[in-house]
Motif scaffolding. Structure first.
Motif, mmCIF file in Angstrom:
data_model
loop_
_atom_site.group_PDB
_atom_site.id
_atom_site.type_symbol
_atom_site.label_atom_id
_atom_site.label_comp_id
_atom_site.label_asym_id
_atom_site.label_seq_id
_atom_site.Cartn_x
_atom_site.Cartn_y
_atom_site.Cartn_z
ATOM 1 N N GLY A 15 0.829 -1.207 0.000
ATOM 2 C CA GLY A 15 0.000 0.000 0.000
ATOM 3 C C GLY A 15 0.860 1.252 0.000
ATOM 4 O O GLY A 15 2.072 1.190 -0.210
ATOM 5 N N PRO A 16 0.258 2.433 0.267
ATOM 6 C CA PRO A 16 1.011 3.684 0.170
ATOM 7 C C PRO A 16 2.100 3.801 1.239
ATOM 8 O O PRO A 16 1.899 3.396 2.384
ATOM 9 C CB PRO A 16 -0.050 4.769 0.339
ATOM 10 N N LEU A 17 3.229 4.370 0.829
ATOM 11 C CA LEU A 17 4.351 4.584 1.751
ATOM 12 C C LEU A 17 4.519 6.082 1.974
ATOM 13 O O LEU A 17 4.166 6.892 1.124
ATOM 14 C CB LEU A 17 5.642 4.011 1.155
ATOM 15 N N ASN A 34 5.409 2.279 6.161
ATOM 16 C CA ASN A 34 4.152 1.806 5.598
ATOM 17 C C ASN A 34 3.039 2.600 6.291
ATOM 18 O O ASN A 34 2.905 2.536 7.515
ATOM 19 C CB ASN A 34 4.012 0.301 5.890
ATOM 20 N N SER A 35 2.246 3.343 5.516
ATOM 21 C CA SER A 35 1.256 4.237 6.142
ATOM 22 C C SER A 35 0.093 3.470 6.786
ATOM 23 O O SER A 35 -0.623 4.007 7.623
ATOM 24 C CB SER A 35 0.708 5.227 5.120
ATOM 25 N N THR A 36 -0.075 2.212 6.415
ATOM 26 C CA THR A 36 -1.184 1.438 6.976
ATOM 27 C C THR A 36 -0.817 0.851 8.335
ATOM 28 O O THR A 36 -1.613 0.858 9.275
ATOM 29 C CB THR A 36 -1.568 0.284 6.015
ATOM 30 N N THR A 37 0.444 0.381 8.458
ATOM 31 C CA THR A 37 0.843 -0.325 9.687
ATOM 32 C C THR A 37 1.821 0.477 10.552
ATOM 33 O O THR A 37 2.168 0.052 11.651
ATOM 34 C CB THR A 37 1.546 -1.644 9.314
ATOM 35 N N ALA A 38 2.328 1.612 10.008
ATOM 36 C CA ALA A 38 3.369 2.432 10.673
ATOM 37 C C ALA A 38 4.693 1.679 10.803
ATOM 38 O O ALA A 38 5.574 2.073 11.568
ATOM 39 C CB ALA A 38 2.901 2.921 12.043
ATOM 40 N N GLU A 39 4.855 0.601 10.039
ATOM 41 C CA GLU A 39 6.093 -0.193 10.097
ATOM 42 C C GLU A 39 7.211 0.540 9.356
ATOM 43 O O GLU A 39 6.997 1.102 8.280
ATOM 44 C CB GLU A 39 5.808 -1.549 9.431
ATOM 45 N N ASN A 89 5.719 4.153 -4.836
ATOM 46 C CA ASN A 89 4.661 4.018 -3.822
ATOM 47 C C ASN A 89 4.773 5.067 -2.721
ATOM 48 O O ASN A 89 3.891 5.182 -1.878
ATOM 49 C CB ASN A 89 4.723 2.624 -3.173
ATOM 50 N N ILE A 90 5.921 5.803 -2.711
ATOM 51 C CA ILE A 90 6.067 6.870 -1.704
ATOM 52 C C ILE A 90 5.181 8.037 -2.135
ATOM 53 O O ILE A 90 5.376 8.619 -3.197
ATOM 54 C CB ILE A 90 7.547 7.305 -1.553
#
Length: 567
Positions: A15-17, A34-39, A89-90
């Protein structure tokens, strides 16, 4: 074949970074989340050289800082490619930075007109004393009602004043309307969005609130403050919120990081505000302490600025969108934390690395009555005492370098205790635990010591890069990007480790009382206003004790000659 299939499907799943530039006092990093998981997916770090041209002076080269950003972006993009992660993806880039550090550049050539004067720098001490002496009742809090800050060497306005008074190139550029002032965020955003070819000259409310030129109530530059310091408003950057699209990245296409061209820079927060956001301290009363070059404890006070009666600063915590309300914080600032490790390593040579400091200190498990007050830049909160200097006391013949290492770690913890006490007094609601982050938190002994000295648990997130995470969150949440939701229900759960106090409170109090005694001994070391010799330097005769000593020595010599002549 299956390997590539797996890799490409993994790529889609990410997904989006969102990326963050984290430009600190001692290093620069570029990190991708990773904007979804904050990883945290990948990052690169480059050390920054500090120069100390004279006693108390601290400078950094703005071009080296910019180059370090390019290098970190380049290397991170290479690492992402190796991980088979698509750079396109960034979706946004955030900037977070060492605050207060001041520079002036020429908008026509794009060249800095002097080195960046770092926040720790003390050259403006005589300027500060002169300003305080001019105020009614010699009050260092004379401007606090507008700025939330005491008049101190720490903030940008006095550094800018020094540059205008002492650097010809700066003076000439201002007269010919070519000068631009900025803190590090402004310099980086201007350069990365085109520089002299259409670069955006802006800052955010959190960085602006550390200049002493910004009114924290009107949320803009204050004409009266600018007049007070004699600073022309045309050289100041435009103040924006901490989360909006400022401009688009412009990077040479021949670089690997050229793939970042066209990506919006849409988040900007001073490093301590970014850590508050990264620690998800969005509620009134939540607090965090960051252990970097210095130590910074911030407590969210909500939509109203709270003025401290106990030596803390009132600062803008964040404003996460053009139409969003500003949030404020109380801040306790300690100048020297991680910097003491660097000093033990570079100046004394008693350790080769920060890991070695932990080993040395752990080998004795006590400072054996030795106390180290690292007031290298005077004392910041809660004292605001520029006359203080570093001292090591309580030495015996038994004291060795391991005890000194332990005392250095304890110093960081005691300083944190002082600002925590001040914060508890100001708010009336004591913190029941302390959330921590920053480079020094990897030192487990330090974390345990901190819990022991505070007598409350210390909670450390397992992903230590909370400053960069905060900048990424602000960038990803910006209007027009919207790939990161800051709604409480969407924020990812943070895993953390807890350090519980292990000593009895009586012992803790005894050690803290001895520390307070040591702090008193460090004060009033540099007692008089230095006498300038025209170029910002101070004369040897400006020190009263030294002046008496020299005059006394001369009189004794004359007397001795006179007596000898009569014998």
């Amino acid at each position: 074949m299956n390997g590539t299939m797996a890799a490409s499907s993994h790529r889609i799943m990410l997904g989006p970074l969102v990326a963050a530039i984290d430009q600190g006092t001692s290093s620069t990093r570029f990190l991708v989340f990773n904007s979804t998981t904050a990883e945290l997916l990948s990052h690169h770090q480059v050390e920054i050289k500090q120069s100390f041209p004279k006693e108390g002076w601290v400078e950094e080269d703005p071009k080296e800082i910019l180059q370090s950003v390019y290098e970190c972006m380049e290397r991170t993009c290479e690492k992402l490619t190796q991980l088979n992660i698509d750079i396109s993806n960034i979706k946004a880039i955030g900037v977070t930075n060492q605050r207060e550090t001041t520079l002036v550049w020429d908008k026509e050539t794009g060249e800095p007109l002097y080195n960046a004067i770092v926040w720790l720098d003390l050259r403006t001490q005589s300027t500060v004393e002169r300003l305080i002496n001019k105020t009614p009742g010699r009050n260092k809090n004379h401007l606090k009602h507008k700025t939330g800050l005491p008049i101190s060497t720490y903030f940008s306005a006095v550094k800018l004043r020094w540059l205008m008074d002492n650097v010809n190139e700066v003076h000439e550029a201002i007269v010919s309307h070519r000068a631009m002032f900025g803190t590090i965020d402004s310099w980086l955003i201007w350069c990365l969005t085109g520089g002299k070819s259409g670069g955006v000259h802006c800052t955010d409310v959190t960085n602006a609130s550390r200049t002493m030129l910004f009114n924290i109530h009107t949320m803009d530059w204050d004409p009266e403050l600018c007049k007070y310091f004699g600073i022309p408003m045309e050289i100041l950057p435009r103040v924006r919120s901490s989360s909006e699209i400022y401009g688009l990245m412009k990077i040479c296409s021949s670089r690997k990081s050229g793939a970042l061209s066209g990506i919006p820079i849409s988040g900007c927060l001073g490093d301590q505000s970014a850590a508050l956001v990264g620690q998800m301290c969005f509620q009134d009363g939540q607090a965090k302490n960051t252990y970097g070059t210095g130590c910074f404890l911030l407590r969210n006070t909500g939509a109203k600025p709270v003025m401290s009666d106990h030596g803390l600063l009132t600062t803008v915590a964040y404003k996460l969108g053009r139409d969003k309300p500003a949030c404020y914080a109380l801040e306790g600032s300690v100048a020297i934390a991680g910097a003491v490790v660097r000093w033990l390593q570079d100046n004394l040579g008693i350790i080769g690395s920060s890991e070695e400091l932990e080993k040395l200190a752990a080998s004795v498990g006590t400072s054996y009555g030795c106390y180290f007050v690292p007031a290298f830049s005077g004392l910041y909160a809660p004292y605001w005492e520029p006359s203080a200097r570093g001292i090591i006391c309580g030495l015996t013949q038994f004291t060795n370098k391991s005890h000194l290492a332990f005392a250095a770690l304890e110093a960081v913890c005691f300083q944190t205790r002082e600002i925590l006490d001040a914060m508890n007094q100001d708010s009336g609601i004591p913190l029941t635990q302390l959330q921590v982050d920053g480079g020094m938190t990897s030192n487990r002994l330090l974390m345990q010591l901190q819990a022991d000295i505070l007598c409350i648990p210390v909670v450390k997130p397992s992903m230590p890069e909370t400053t960069a995470l905060g900048a990424a969150m602000a960038a990803g949440a910006a209007e027009g990007v919207s790939v990161w939701s800051l709604s409480p229900e969407d924020l990812s759960e943070v895993t953390s480790e807890k350090f519980e106090p292990q000593i009895n409170p009586e012992e803790s109090e005894f050690r803290y009382a001895r520390w307070k005694k040591a702090v008193q001994k460090s004060m009033n070391w540099e007692t008089t206003e230095p006498v300038g010799n025209g170029n910002g330097e101070t004369s040897i005769f400006s020190s009263v004790p030294l002046g008496f000593y020299i005059m006394g020595s001369m009189l004794m010599l004359i007397g001795a000659k006179y007596i000898a002549g009569h014998n």
